[in-house]
Design a protein around this motif. Structure first.
Motif, PDB file in Angstrom:
ATOM      1  N   ALA A 166       0.831  -1.201   0.000  1.00 13.38           N
ATOM      2  CA  ALA A 166       0.000   0.000   0.000  1.00 13.38           C
ATOM      3  C   ALA A 166       0.866   1.252   0.000  1.00 13.38           C
ATOM      4  N   GLY A 167       0.500   2.228  -0.839  1.00 12.10           N
ATOM      5  CA  GLY A 167       1.206   3.505  -0.874  1.00 12.10           C
ATOM      6  C   GLY A 167       2.473   3.505  -1.687  1.00 12.10           C
ATOM      7  N   VAL A 168       2.802   2.371  -2.361  1.00 14.41           N
ATOM      8  CA  VAL A 168       4.072   2.284  -3.081  1.00 14.41           C
ATOM      9  C   VAL A 168       4.007   2.976  -4.435  1.00 14.41           C
ATOM     10  N   GLY A 169       2.805   3.381  -4.858  1.00 15.87           N
ATOM     11  CA  GLY A 169       2.683   4.133  -6.107  1.00 15.87           C
ATOM     12  C   GLY A 169       2.172   3.329  -7.277  1.00 15.87           C
ATOM     13  N   LYS A 170       1.427   2.240  -7.016  1.00 21.99           N
ATOM     14  CA  LYS A 170       0.908   1.410  -8.107  1.00 21.99           C
ATOM     15  C   LYS A 170      -0.062   2.203  -8.985  1.00 21.99           C
ATOM     16  N   SER A 171      -1.005   2.878  -8.331  1.00 19.22           N
ATOM     17  CA  SER A 171      -1.999   3.633  -9.101  1.00 19.22           C
ATOM     18  C   SER A 171      -1.345   4.768  -9.873  1.00 19.22           C
ATOM     19  N   ALA A 172      -0.386   5.455  -9.239  1.00 18.39           N
ATOM     20  CA  ALA A 172       0.294   6.560  -9.922  1.00 18.39           C
ATOM     21  C   ALA A 172       1.035   6.067 -11.153  1.00 18.39           C
ATOM     22  N   LEU A 173       1.725   4.931 -11.022  1.00 13.66           N
ATOM     23  CA  LEU A 173       2.455   4.374 -12.163  1.00 13.66           C
ATOM     24  C   LEU A 173       1.482   3.960 -13.261  1.00 13.66           C
ATOM     25  N   ALA A 174       0.379   3.297 -12.872  1.00 11.58           N
ATOM     26  CA  ALA A 174      -0.587   2.847 -13.869  1.00 11.58           C
ATOM     27  C   ALA A 174      -1.184   4.024 -14.630  1.00 11.58           C
ATOM     28  N   VAL A 175      -1.538   5.078 -13.911  1.00 10.39           N
ATOM     29  CA  VAL A 175      -2.137   6.247 -14.559  1.00 10.39           C
ATOM     30  C   VAL A 175      -1.110   6.951 -15.433  1.00 10.39           C
ATOM     31  N   ARG A 176       0.135   7.083 -14.943  1.00 10.64           N
ATOM     32  CA  ARG A 176       1.172   7.717 -15.750  1.00 10.64           C
ATOM     33  C   ARG A 176       1.383   6.968 -17.062  1.00 10.64           C
ATOM     34  N   TRP A 177       1.514   5.630 -16.980  1.00 11.37           N
ATOM     35  CA  TRP A 177       1.746   4.858 -18.195  1.00 11.37           C
ATOM     36  C   TRP A 177       0.531   4.917 -19.124  1.00 11.37           C
ATOM     37  N   ALA A 178      -0.670   4.847 -18.537  1.00 14.82           N
ATOM     38  CA  ALA A 178      -1.875   4.893 -19.362  1.00 14.82           C
ATOM     39  C   ALA A 178      -1.947   6.197 -20.152  1.00 14.82           C
ATOM     40  N   HIS A 179      -1.577   7.307 -19.517  1.00 18.81           N
ATOM     41  CA  HIS A 179      -1.576   8.584 -20.241  1.00 18.81           C
ATOM     42  C   HIS A 179      -0.494   8.600 -21.319  1.00 18.81           C
ATOM     43  N   ARG A 180       0.629   7.973 -21.045  1.00 17.88           N
ATOM     44  CA  ARG A 180       1.715   7.938 -22.040  1.00 17.88           C
ATOM     45  C   ARG A 180       1.304   7.209 -23.310  1.00 17.88           C
TER      46      ARG A 180
END
Length: 984
Positions: free
Chosen positions: A304-318
């Motif tokens: 929890a809190g390791v940044g999974k959602s942030a990474l997923a959203v960043r890559w999805a936008h890329r």
């Protein structure tokens, strides 16, 4: 150094991309005023008036000088930015193009002067993209409030200009959702109404365009006592006349391409590192040779809190350009003990985004999953499933085509996804030390390099978790005068205290220290608001709901939420809504349990539930003679998930009366066209709450409502079981009126199942009870239903006698609408003369009445009745038109049984008109639907229309004669004063 300023949202300043502390509310107000007047002096008197209004303190000038001095220091890093004292007052030397408001205005001026629509559309999109929310959010003064209203008017004008451009470009399909929201927000604006009418017409929805015109005409008459202006009236006339010049000059895309869903959350600010993981995901996009590849699934797992959602959203936008048909997103809230997202609800959300209307969404999970896979066939889409807890929660959400890619985030490793579905797992560990320090550098700037040892200690204290690092950085940014080393020492003290309190090995303990550090630095009011917000059962809350929860005024609540937003403890969304990361929600709830007494917590939730209950009552309080206003409908639609969550929470935790009353309040609205799954969930919560409260009357009523929902959705066995439970309760309660209604409804289910003898028995028992109560309307209704059974069994004489007896009762009641309905039934009998002209005239008046009430169910039924009379009199074109309009309404409200009947009726009319191909198509649709819901009679009618040779056997099994080919069969509904009686 590059500087950027923003007022179209929270007032903010950034120097070289890093946020700069611009102080508390009044200081930010001063900066906002100077930014509005960029390059122009503002006098001291003007500043004092705009900041304090009529309530300026005696030392206002001294306070103002202090604010200006601090603002000078805050923006000093910007090389060309100064706050100067001029003869006319104070002046901010800043390039207007660095201020989002002035950039917005410049872009709109350029767009309006551009002759070509395509570049104009791009410029308007850029301009509107600068808006982050309400201008000057959290700053409430009379001058600022007036300025805010002016700027919001500018934004609305820009949106309308953009709509005109997009309509000229033929992009009406993608505009419809935004136009629907704009119409709800501005119900008296004729320009937006005209845009919505044109978009609807161009999408092939002429009837809806006409309804939009009638809606604003009613609103203008009721609110202003006026009629629509000439331009809107002329547009309406052109729509009714199908004016060919209204067709878009640019070809419209197909339905699947017109408005692709783009559900991704906003990209993550100051994203740092994860280059290896991003590269691993990039490899999934490598084209495969040969036939279509199997479904590609990627799984991001980590703590929890390791940044999974942030990474997923960043890559999805890329990579979003690689998925031209859109992106779907859902936060499954898999680790929320109270409110994980049900698979059925996630599927319903996806189907809605894919263009499937609510009533067309199947009721069961398996059926929804099948429809979802069908909708995705041939589409190149990205599906992001965030915060999944198990394979079972994910599996039904997987597409069935290799043209899509699924990205899942989970704290669990989900081995089943790898073993069964071949998912590519990418494990996220803690951020490497250089990346953790790099994230801090992006967030708080040069202080990291000035105190490298303290920065490294801070990264370690945050366990190198991005969520914790961001919260710590926000607090450090707020306290620019405190060295990092001192902040790290303070964090260490909090860690020690938490270690003493928590020895249970909870995985959240690593970030609790950071949460605590940020929480302990909150003002008391904001700290209490944070704790209580963790108790909210929904995913997001409007500021008004938070005000109810905390018991504070709305203005004060906005200020508290602004504090929490700046501390990264809540996230601000669109439309004044706020949400929390699930870890923060859990932490806030823990704090509430520890610090707020149970009576205080219960009082807070009671205020919240009162707020939602009062809001629902107010929104649904319009009399039946008036349609539900657009603003009320918009409120209900926006709050539906929270209203359902309140019902579920209330039923589980003791707010039984709130749940019962809220479900009762919502039932009519949800039943008349709301999402089927939500209607069932809310009503089932009411059943549970009433049972727990020992309120047998409420339990029986909720069971009766639930039975109706099952019946309307074609779940006939479930309807029978539920109605029987209600019947038993009403009999024990000695409530003959309610018992009679349930008996009548049970008979209607028997009717659909083809058990006509059982249906007649229930109708007769209902008639006996109505007679004992002196309820003439109920008696007439039961007689009509018994006549329908007689007609279906081929006993025409008995049917006519019952219909005529019902006519006498309705005449005594002065109920012309129901008389017209019974006359339409007599018209359906093959050898029975009837006053068809009189019936048609009364039904036309009935149709006008139900349209005034906005009751789509009754409108669909009356249209079907009119079609019967048209067919009997040989007006086949008119009959087909009425039936097609009825079908549109029946599909919207989800009345699947009546839809099958209307499809067969339309098939018979079209065959009589000589259109064999179209008639066969209608009967084919009717057959598929009737088989799905188990309506054997409509199956037989469909087989008869398709000439498959199976109709005779089914009719024989039902012990009914084959119906005449050129006349439609009796309906199974009854209209009293323009409304179906079985709504009771």
């Amino acid at each position: 150094m590059a500087a950027e300023f923003g007022v179209l949202g929270v007032v903010e300043a950034r120097i070289d991309g890093r946020p700069t502390d611009v102080g508390h509310t009044r200081q930010r107000c001063v900066l906002g005023i100077l930014l509005i007047e960029a390059g122009r002096p503002v006098s001291v008197d003007q500043l004092i008036d705009r900041v304090w209004g009529e309530h300026a303190p005696q030392r206002a000038a001294s306070a103002l000088y202090s604010y200006l001095s601090r603002l000078r220091r805050a923006v000093a890093d910007g090389s060309d930015i100064r706050i100067l004292r001029e003869p006319g007052g104070y002046l901010l030397t800043v390039d207007p193009q660095t201020v989002d408001l002035h950039r917005f205005r410049a872009l709109m001026t350029l767009a309006r002067s551009t002759e070509s629509d395509a570049p104009a559309a791009d410029l308007i999109e850029q301009a509107l993209g600068l808006w982050r929310g309400e201008p000057f959010a959290g700053v409430d003064t009379p001058w600022m409030d007036a300025t805010r209203r002016t700027l919001l008017s500018e934004k609305f004008a820009a949106e309308l200009d953009g709509n005109d451009v997009l309509l000229r470009l033929g992009r009406h399909g993608e505009l419809l959702p935004a136009l629907s929201a704009a119409v709800a927000e501005h119900p008296l604006d004729e320009r937006v109404a005209g845009q919505a009418m044109l978009a609807l017409y161009r999408c092939g929805r002429q009837a809806d365009a006409d309804e939009q015109y009638r809606r604003i005409r009613r609103s203008l008459a009721e609110e202003l006592g006026s009629d629509p202006g000439a331009p809107l009236r002329q547009l309406h006339e052109r729509i009714l006349a199908a004016d060919p010049t209204l067709v878009a000059t640019t070809p419209q895309k197909s339905t699947k391409e017109a408005n692709p869903p783009t559900q991704l959350p906003a990209d993550v600010r100051a994203f740092t590192g994860r280059t290896h993981e991003l590269a691993s995901l990039d490899r999934l996009l490598a084209p495969a040779g040969g036939d279509e590849p199997p479904l590609t699934v990627a799984l991001l797992s980590g703590t929890a809190g390791v940044g999974k959602s942030a990474l997923a959203v960043r890559w999805a936008h890329r990579v979003r350009e690689a998925f031209p048909d859109g992106q779907l997103y859902v936060n499954l809230r898999g680790y929320d003990a109270e409110q994980p997202v049900a698979v059925a609800d996630a599927l319903a959300g996806f189907l809605t985004a894919l263009g499937v209307r609510g009533p067309e969404i199947p009721p069961g999970v398996d059926e929804r999953a099948g429809r979802y896979r069908s909708e995705l066939t041939g589409r190149r889409m990205l599906v992001l499933l965030d915060n999944a807890s198990s394979v079972e929660q994910v599996r039904p959400l997987l597409p069935g085509t290799g043209s899509c890619l699924v990205l899942i985030t989970s704290r669990d490793s989900l081995p089943g996804m790898v073993a069964v579905h071949g998912a590519e797992r990418v494990n996220l560990d803690l951020l490497p030390v250089p990346d953790a320090i790099g994230l801090l550098r992006k967030l708080i700037g040069a202080r990291v390099d000035q105190e490298p040892a303290a920065a490294a200690e801070l990264a370690a204290a945050c366990a190198r978790l991005p969520l914790a690092l961001r919260i710590a950085a926000e607090l450090a940014a707020e306290r620019t005068d405190v060295p990092l080393a001192e902040l790290v020492a303070e964090l260490g003290d909090h860690q020690g205290r938490l270690d003493l309190l928590d020895a249970g090995g909870d995985p959240r303990a690593e970030v609790r220290a950071v949460f605590s550090w940020s929480y302990q630095n909150l003002p008391d009011g904001a700290a209490r608001a944070f704790r209580l917000l963790g108790l909210h059962p929904g995913e997001t809350a409007h500021v008004d709901a938070v005000a109810a929860l905390t018991g504070t005024a709305v203005g004060e609540t906005r200020r508290l939420l602004s504090v929490l937003t700046r501390a990264s403890l809540v996230q601000a969304g669109r439309g004044g809504r706020y949400g929390m990361h699930d870890l923060l929600r859990a932490y806030a709830a823990e704090l509430a349990t520890a610090h707020d007494a149970e009576p205080d917590r219960r009082a807070a939730l009671t205020r919240l539930f009162d707020h939602y209950l009062d809001g629902a009552k107010a929104a649904l309080s319009s009399p039946l003679s008036s349609p539900l206003s657009d603003n009320a409908r918009a409120w209900i639609e926006a709050e539906r998930p929270n209203l359902a969550a309140v019902c579920a929470h209330g039923a589980a935790h003791g707010w039984y009366q709130h749940t019962i009353t809220l479900a009762d309040t919502l039932f009519g609205y949800l039943d008349a066209g709301g999402p089927a799954a939500e209607a069932v969930a809310v009503t089932a919560s009411a059943v549970s709450a009433a049972r727990s409260a020992g309120d047998r009357q409420a339990q029986a009523r909720a069971l009766s409502h639930l039975g109706r929902l099952h019946r309307r959705q074609g779940r006939l066995p479930e309807a029978v079981a539920t109605y029987r439970q209600a019947l038993t309760l009403y009999a024990d309660l000695a409530d003959p009126a309610a018992e009679a209604l349930v008996l009548r409804n049970l008979g209607s289910v028997d009717w659909r199942l083809g058990d006509y003898r059982q249906a007649a028995d229930h109708y007769r028992r209902a008639w006996t009870l109505f007679e004992s109560l002196g309820d003439h309307a109920g008696q007439a209704d039961a007689l009509v239903r018994l006549g329908l059974v007689d007609a279906r069994l081929g006993e025409e004489k008995e049917a006519a006698q019952r219909f005529e007896s019902a006519l006498d009762l309705y005449a005594g009641l002065g109920d012309r609408f129901s008389e017209a309905y019974v006359l339409s039934l007599l018209a359906r009998l093959p050898h029975r003369p009837a006053s068809l002209d009189q019936a048609a005239g009364d039904l036309e008046r009935s149709l006008a009445a139900v349209r005034r009430t906005g009751d789509r169910t009754a409108e669909a039924y009356v249209l079907s009745d009119l079609a019967a009379i048209d067919a009997r009199q040989g007006r086949l074109t008119e009959a087909a038109t009425h039936l097609r309009r009825a079908l549109v309404l029946l599909r919207r409200i989800g009345d699947r049984a009546s839809e099958a009947e209307a499809l067969n009726d339309l098939g018979q009319v079209l065959r009589a008109a000589g259109d064999e191909a179209e008639a066969g198509d209608q009967h084919g649709q009717a057959l598929a639907l009737a088989e799905e819901i188990g309506d054997r009679y409509e199956q037989a009618r469909a087989h008869d229309g398709l000439d498959t040779g199976r109709a005779g056997r089914i009719f024989a099994g039902l012990r009914v004669p084959t119906p005449p080919q050129l006349l439609m069969t009796p309906s199974t509904h009854s209209t009293v004063t323009g409304r179906p009686r079985d709504r009771a």
